[in-house]
Design a protein around this motif. Structure first.
Motif, PDB file in Angstrom:
ATOM      1  N   GLU A 146      -2.572  18.346  -0.343  1.00 49.14           N
ATOM      2  CA  GLU A 146      -1.713  19.169   0.508  1.00 49.14           C
ATOM      3  C   GLU A 146      -2.242  19.361   1.932  1.00 49.14           C
ATOM      4  O   GLU A 146      -1.474  19.460   2.873  1.00 49.14           O
ATOM      5  N   ASN A 147      -3.565  19.399   2.047  1.00 50.76           N
ATOM      6  CA  ASN A 147      -4.125  19.652   3.392  1.00 50.76           C
ATOM      7  C   ASN A 147      -4.149  18.394   4.262  1.00 50.76           C
ATOM      8  O   ASN A 147      -4.609  18.429   5.389  1.00 50.76           O
ATOM      9  N   SER A 148      -3.660  17.278   3.706  1.00 49.36           N
ATOM     10  CA  SER A 148      -3.709  16.047   4.491  1.00 49.36           C
ATOM     11  C   SER A 148      -2.426  15.811   5.290  1.00 49.36           C
ATOM     12  O   SER A 148      -2.352  14.891   6.074  1.00 49.36           O
ATOM     13  N   TYR A 149      -1.403  16.631   5.086  1.00 40.13           N
ATOM     14  CA  TYR A 149      -0.179  16.497   5.893  1.00 40.13           C
ATOM     15  C   TYR A 149       0.308  17.893   6.282  1.00 40.13           C
ATOM     16  O   TYR A 149      -0.105  18.890   5.696  1.00 40.13           O
ATOM     17  N   GLN A 150       1.222  17.924   7.288  1.00 41.54           N
ATOM     18  CA  GLN A 150       1.635  19.221   7.818  1.00 41.54           C
ATOM     19  C   GLN A 150       2.932  19.733   7.197  1.00 41.54           C
ATOM     20  O   GLN A 150       3.087  20.903   6.949  1.00 41.54           O
ATOM     21  N   SER A 151       3.882  18.804   7.001  1.00 47.37           N
ATOM     22  CA  SER A 151       5.113  19.265   6.337  1.00 47.37           C
ATOM     23  C   SER A 151       5.716  18.170   5.480  1.00 47.37           C
ATOM     24  O   SER A 151       5.318  17.004   5.545  1.00 47.37           O
ATOM     25  N   LEU A 152       6.688  18.630   4.671  1.00 44.71           N
ATOM     26  CA  LEU A 152       7.276  17.736   3.691  1.00 44.71           C
ATOM     27  C   LEU A 152       8.794  17.884   3.752  1.00 44.71           C
ATOM     28  O   LEU A 152       9.318  18.998   3.711  1.00 44.71           O
ATOM     29  N   ILE A 195       1.244  14.923  10.456  1.00 48.02           N
ATOM     30  CA  ILE A 195       1.934  13.977   9.567  1.00 48.02           C
ATOM     31  C   ILE A 195       3.058  14.721   8.847  1.00 48.02           C
ATOM     32  O   ILE A 195       2.856  15.820   8.329  1.00 48.02           O
ATOM     33  N   ILE A 196       4.241  14.093   8.855  1.00 46.58           N
ATOM     34  CA  ILE A 196       5.359  14.642   8.082  1.00 46.58           C
ATOM     35  C   ILE A 196       5.645  13.669   6.947  1.00 46.58           C
ATOM     36  O   ILE A 196       5.845  12.471   7.175  1.00 46.58           O
ATOM     37  N   VAL A 197       5.607  14.201   5.749  1.00 45.43           N
ATOM     38  CA  VAL A 197       5.890  13.358   4.588  1.00 45.43           C
ATOM     39  C   VAL A 197       7.388  13.419   4.310  1.00 45.43           C
ATOM     40  O   VAL A 197       7.985  14.490   4.304  1.00 45.43           O
ATOM     41  N   ILE A 198       7.987  12.218   4.115  1.00 50.13           N
ATOM     42  CA  ILE A 198       9.400  12.205   3.697  1.00 50.13           C
ATOM     43  C   ILE A 198       9.471  11.456   2.357  1.00 50.13           C
ATOM     44  O   ILE A 198       8.861  10.409   2.187  1.00 50.13           O
ATOM     45  N   THR A 199      10.174  12.061   1.432  1.00 51.63           N
ATOM     46  CA  THR A 199      10.183  11.429   0.110  1.00 51.63           C
ATOM     47  C   THR A 199      11.489  11.679  -0.634  1.00 51.63           C
ATOM     48  O   THR A 199      12.170  12.675  -0.415  1.00 51.63           O
ATOM     49  N   GLY A 200      11.810  10.737  -1.487  1.00 55.81           N
ATOM     50  CA  GLY A 200      12.993  10.885  -2.340  1.00 55.81           C
ATOM     51  C   GLY A 200      12.634  11.394  -3.718  1.00 55.81           C
ATOM     52  O   GLY A 200      13.477  11.552  -4.583  1.00 55.81           O
ATOM     53  N   PHE A 201      11.329  11.653  -3.913  1.00 56.63           N
ATOM     54  CA  PHE A 201      10.877  12.112  -5.242  1.00 56.63           C
ATOM     55  C   PHE A 201      10.612  13.606  -5.278  1.00 56.63           C
ATOM     56  O   PHE A 201      10.354  14.224  -4.253  1.00 56.63           O
ATOM     57  N   GLU A 202      10.650  14.136  -6.444  1.00 61.58           N
ATOM     58  CA  GLU A 202      10.208  15.517  -6.650  1.00 61.58           C
ATOM     59  C   GLU A 202       8.696  15.513  -6.478  1.00 61.58           C
ATOM     60  O   GLU A 202       8.041  14.505  -6.715  1.00 61.58           O
ATOM     61  N   VAL A 226       0.851  -1.191   0.000  1.00 56.74           N
ATOM     62  CA  VAL A 226       0.000   0.000   0.000  1.00 56.74           C
ATOM     63  C   VAL A 226       0.896   1.253   0.000  1.00 56.74           C
ATOM     64  O   VAL A 226       1.878   1.302   0.725  1.00 56.74           O
ATOM     65  N   SER A 227       0.541   2.242  -0.826  1.00 50.85           N
ATOM     66  CA  SER A 227       1.406   3.418  -0.957  1.00 50.85           C
ATOM     67  C   SER A 227       1.247   4.366   0.230  1.00 50.85           C
ATOM     68  O   SER A 227       0.272   4.293   0.983  1.00 50.85           O
ATOM     69  N   GLY A 228       2.241   5.255   0.374  1.00 49.87           N
ATOM     70  CA  GLY A 228       2.213   6.245   1.449  1.00 49.87           C
ATOM     71  C   GLY A 228       0.987   7.135   1.350  1.00 49.87           C
ATOM     72  O   GLY A 228       0.383   7.521   2.340  1.00 49.87           O
ATOM     73  N   LYS A 229       0.593   7.441   0.111  1.00 56.49           N
ATOM     74  CA  LYS A 229      -0.572   8.281  -0.117  1.00 56.49           C
ATOM     75  C   LYS A 229      -1.824   7.629   0.492  1.00 56.49           C
ATOM     76  O   LYS A 229      -2.620   8.291   1.155  1.00 56.49           O
ATOM     77  N   GLU A 230      -1.939   6.319   0.291  1.00 56.72           N
ATOM     78  CA  GLU A 230      -3.101   5.596   0.818  1.00 56.72           C
ATOM     79  C   GLU A 230      -3.066   5.516   2.334  1.00 56.72           C
ATOM     80  O   GLU A 230      -4.108   5.600   3.003  1.00 56.72           O
ATOM     81  N   ILE A 231      -1.848   5.354   2.849  1.00 57.76           N
ATOM     82  CA  ILE A 231      -1.716   5.270   4.315  1.00 57.76           C
ATOM     83  C   ILE A 231      -2.162   6.598   4.948  1.00 57.76           C
ATOM     84  O   ILE A 231      -2.904   6.615   5.945  1.00 57.76           O
ATOM     85  N   ILE A 232      -1.742   7.716   4.347  1.00 56.72           N
ATOM     86  CA  ILE A 232      -2.132   9.026   4.870  1.00 56.72           C
ATOM     87  C   ILE A 232      -3.658   9.190   4.799  1.00 56.72           C
ATOM     88  O   ILE A 232      -4.303   9.680   5.734  1.00 56.72           O
ATOM     89  N   HIS A 233      -4.203   8.728   3.670  1.00 57.86           N
ATOM     90  CA  HIS A 233      -5.657   8.784   3.520  1.00 57.86           C
ATOM     91  C   HIS A 233      -6.341   7.995   4.638  1.00 57.86           C
ATOM     92  O   HIS A 233      -7.324   8.448   5.248  1.00 57.86           O
ATOM     93  N   LYS A 234      -5.794   6.836   4.927  1.00 60.40           N
ATOM     94  CA  LYS A 234      -6.345   5.953   5.970  1.00 60.40           C
ATOM     95  C   LYS A 234      -6.258   6.633   7.345  1.00 60.40           C
ATOM     96  O   LYS A 234      -7.218   6.620   8.122  1.00 60.40           O
TER      97      LYS A 234
END
Lengths: 120, 609
Positions: free
Chosen positions: A95-101, A79-86, A59-67
């Protein structure tokens, strides 16, 4: 003691985060794939904050945040999103589903500062 | 009542022609000395400007000086009529009167002559005009820019003008007497006969004909024929050979364009420059956009241009017309609503005198997809590089903190060991990425592939032997099963890389003490290599993904944490380049099998090398 959920499939990152945040006095729970992360969200653990990598097996991070956002027990949890992608619209949660990136490679000190800011 | 003689005299007196009768005066030697006027009529008096009284009884010679000069030798004329005993006729012009006369000296008997002068000025004028116009006509005919021939009803040439015989390479003498059918091209003789028939029946003919000159040169003519009279026709020949050649060339160039248009491997469409409407499209265009016929495509002009709006397409067309050739990338939608990327070039062309806009479309969907894949690959690379870097940064943070707290250095050393491993991983990733880039670059340029005809079993053996030390470390048996020699065309080093990768993967995922079977056999025109392990197998949903870049199944991560998920991706690229395929299946019992299929090389004799 504040509880933090760390979701990332990178063993070294998980290990280092756990080490670093534990020393700072946090209770760190880790999940290295999507299914494990969902199980954590469903568990009774009252997390105070979550660090979520977007690209993980299963399950992707996007889905987990949704959950998480649908789970009333965790309402308002930062929620802090950490990612290796642009940043792109496809893999990214709204954007409103997490606090920082944070984009990898980030500084642990910066993450810590943000965790402290968000969990107080 | 008048007597007959009186009636006749009255008639003579009132005759419009001038009339005089003469008595001949003879010499003793029997020569006519003179001609005496016996009677003249009223018209005569008026003509010579003297009255009856002034001339009757006088000789011609004596009155000549006192009457009007009529321009002819009166005495000579009468003398001639007398000596020849017949009627003598001359035409004369009176300068003072500005009129023409026909003078007749009429011999009646040896002593008696009559002179009659008839005014023929009008007749003469008509005659002169006729002659003049005939001369003019002849001149016109001779100078005419077209060939003119007079032929009889049988087609024999009776007369011809200079242009006429020169066009056909004859002299006038040589051409006259020939039949028009003699100058026809062999295939046209029957047609010439038909034209003659038509001329005879309708008195008119107009057509194009192919004739042959005296030097056997074929020339095209416009032929017009009309009736001259009942037995002669006039035919005009206008040389149209040049025009015909131009027409032929034009037709040829049109055919050439048509061929280019039809046979082009690109989609070509011709648009109305004002409305954008599709006027024509070639087969490739129809096929590309999924239409069965031009009519169907024409009806769909508006739809075809989407997802851009029709106006945007029209703008491009009009811009081409106003500013010249354009080049741009365009997303077209097919009839089945599939999208295709095209590189479009437009230009203005002239078709049947109409300026139109011609658009050529090269399908670049694949290239676009490739570009997208490459972008994606680069993103993946960045992602993969960021992970170990994050780890290294994290370790720095941890070590810095421990050092600040003055904690024992063993702990810091432990973390630095982690960092070292992460750096190794990083450089491993970079090497593999470079491999992929190199492979892609070489593929696109077909460089560095060392193609040769080789025996596949030999390469396979080499790889298996090299893998023995690693497998025996894990007490894994490598079982090689090769039937015959199989020859293929390939790059031995690259194939070795692929086989080494497959076998080392198999060793990594097979528990100690188990077996790996490597076999090679032929299936029709293919060489098939199987690497069958007794390992953990691959989750069904991952079977197709293992060949993607940076794909790592959980099993892979566990067993090969340093792996990048690029080995199988690279293998697939190399095998594709060889015209073969690679895939994986799970075994019914346990473990999985990787298959490689490569085309067998046949020598020109049809045998194996």
């Amino acid at each position: 003691m504040k509880r933090i959920l760390v979701v990332d499939d990178e063993p070294s990152i998980v290990m280092i985060m756990e080490e670093f945040l534990s020393e700072e006095g946090y209770e760190v729970h880790t999940a290295m794939d999507g299914d494990k992360a969902l199980a954590m969200v469903d568990s009774e653990i009252p997390f105070d904050l979550a660090l979520v990598d977007l690209r993980i097996p299963g399950v992707s991070g996007k889905e987990i945040i949704h959950k998480i956002r649908q789970t009333s027990r965790l309402e308002g949890m930062p929620i802090i999103v950490i990612t290796g992608f642009e940043k792109n619209s496809e893999d990214f949660p709204p954007e409103n589903s997490y606090q920082s990136l944070f984009t990898k490679p980030f500084m642990l000190e910066d993450i810590l500062e943000e965790i402290q800011r968000l969990s107080n | 009542m008048l007597s007959e003689a009186e009636k006749y005299n009255l008639f003579l007196e009132n005759l419009p022609d001038a009339h005089a009768s003469h008595r001949v005066i003879w010499s003793e030697a029997g020569n006519a000395l003179n001609f005496e006027f016996i009677s003249v009529n009223k018209a005569f008096e008026e003509l010579i400007g003297a009255s009856k009284e002034e001339i009757i009884g006088k000789n011609i010679e004596d009155v000549l000086s006192s009457i009007r000069y009529l321009g002819f030798d009166w005495f000579g004329l009468c003398e001639k009529a007398l000596s020849e005993k017949r009627r003598i006729l001359v035409e004369t012009y009176s300068e003072p009167l500005k009129r023409w006369y026909e003078v007749t000296a009429l011999y009646i008997e040896d002593n008696y002559l009559i002179t009659v002068l008839r005014d023929i000025t009008r007749h003469k004028r008509i005659e002169n005009q006729l002659q003049e116009s005939q001369t003019l006509l002849r001149k016109y005919i001779d100078d005419a820019p077209m060939g003119i021939h007079v032929i009889d009803t049988e087609g024999y040439i009776v007369d011809t003008n200079p242009r006429g015989f020169r066009l056909l390479g004859y002299t006038r003498k040589n051409l006259i007497g020939l039949n028009v059918c003699d100058i026809a091209d062999n295939n046209w003789i029957e047609y010439f006969k038909y034209i003659l028939q038509k001329l005879k029946s309708f008195g008119y003919a107009s057509t194009e004909v192919l004739a042959v000159t005296s030097e056997e040169e074929k020339r095209w003519f416009d032929l017009y024929g009309v009736n001259l009279n009942k037995s002669l026709h006039l035919i005009f020949f206008i040389d149209i050979t040049e025009r015909k050649k131009t027409e032929e060339n034009l037709q040829k160039s049109e055919e050439k364009f048509r061929t280019l248009f039809d046979k082009s491997s690109n989609a070509i469409m011709i648009h109305d420059k004002d409305t954008g409407e599709i006027l024509d499209a070639n087969e490739v265009a129809l096929k590309t956009y999924g239409y069965n016929s031009l009519e169907e495509l024409k009806k769909d002009t508006f739809r075809q241009e989407s997802p851009y709006s029709f106006n945007e397409a029209l703008e491009k067309i009009q811009k081409t017309y106003l500013e010249g050739p354009q080049q741009f990338e365009w997303l077209s939608m097919t009839k089945n609503a599939d999208y295709i990327w095209e590189e479009v070039r437009t230009n203005v062309i002239n078709i049947d005198g109409e300026e139109c806009v011609l658009g050529t479309g090269i399908n670049i969907t694949e290239r676009k997809q490739l570009e997208k894949n490459q972008r994606h690959f680069i993103q993946l690379c960045a992602h993969e590089l960021r992970n170990p870097m994050t780890g290294i940064r994290g370790i720095f943070s941890l070590v810095r903190k421990r050092l600040a707290k003055g904690q024992p250095s063993e702990e810091a050393t432990k973390f630095l060991g982690h960092a070292e491993r992460e750096i190794d991983r990083l450089s491993n990733i970079i090497n593999q990425i470079m491999e992929v880039f190199k492979e892609q670059a070489e593929q696109s340029r077909e460089l560095n592939y060392k193609w040769q005809v080789l025996e596949l079993g030999e390469i396979l053996s080499r790889v298996v032997i090299a893998a023995q030390p690693m497998s025996s470390n894990h007490k894994i048996e490598l079982d090689m099963n090769v039937e015959d020699e199989i020859w293929i065309n390939g790059d031995p080093e690259r194939l070795e890389d692929v086989l080494r990768n497959l076998i080392s993967n198999a060793v990594k995922f097979t528990p100690d003490g188990r077996k790996i079977v490597i076999s090679m056999q032929t299936e029709k025109d293919w060489a098939v290599i199987k690497v069958q392990d007794e390992g953990v197998g691959i989750p069904e949903e991952h079977l197709h993904h293992v060949f993607k870049s940076f794909f790592r199944s959980e099993n892979f991560i566990e067993k090969d944490p340093g792996g990048m998920g690029l080995g199988l991706y690279l293998s697939k690229e190399i095998i594709s380049r060889h015209g073969g395929s690679i895939w994986a299946e799970n075994n019914p019992g346990r473990g999985s099998t990787f298959y490689i299929k490569l085309p067998i090389y046949y020598s020109e004799e049809g045998d194996w090398q």
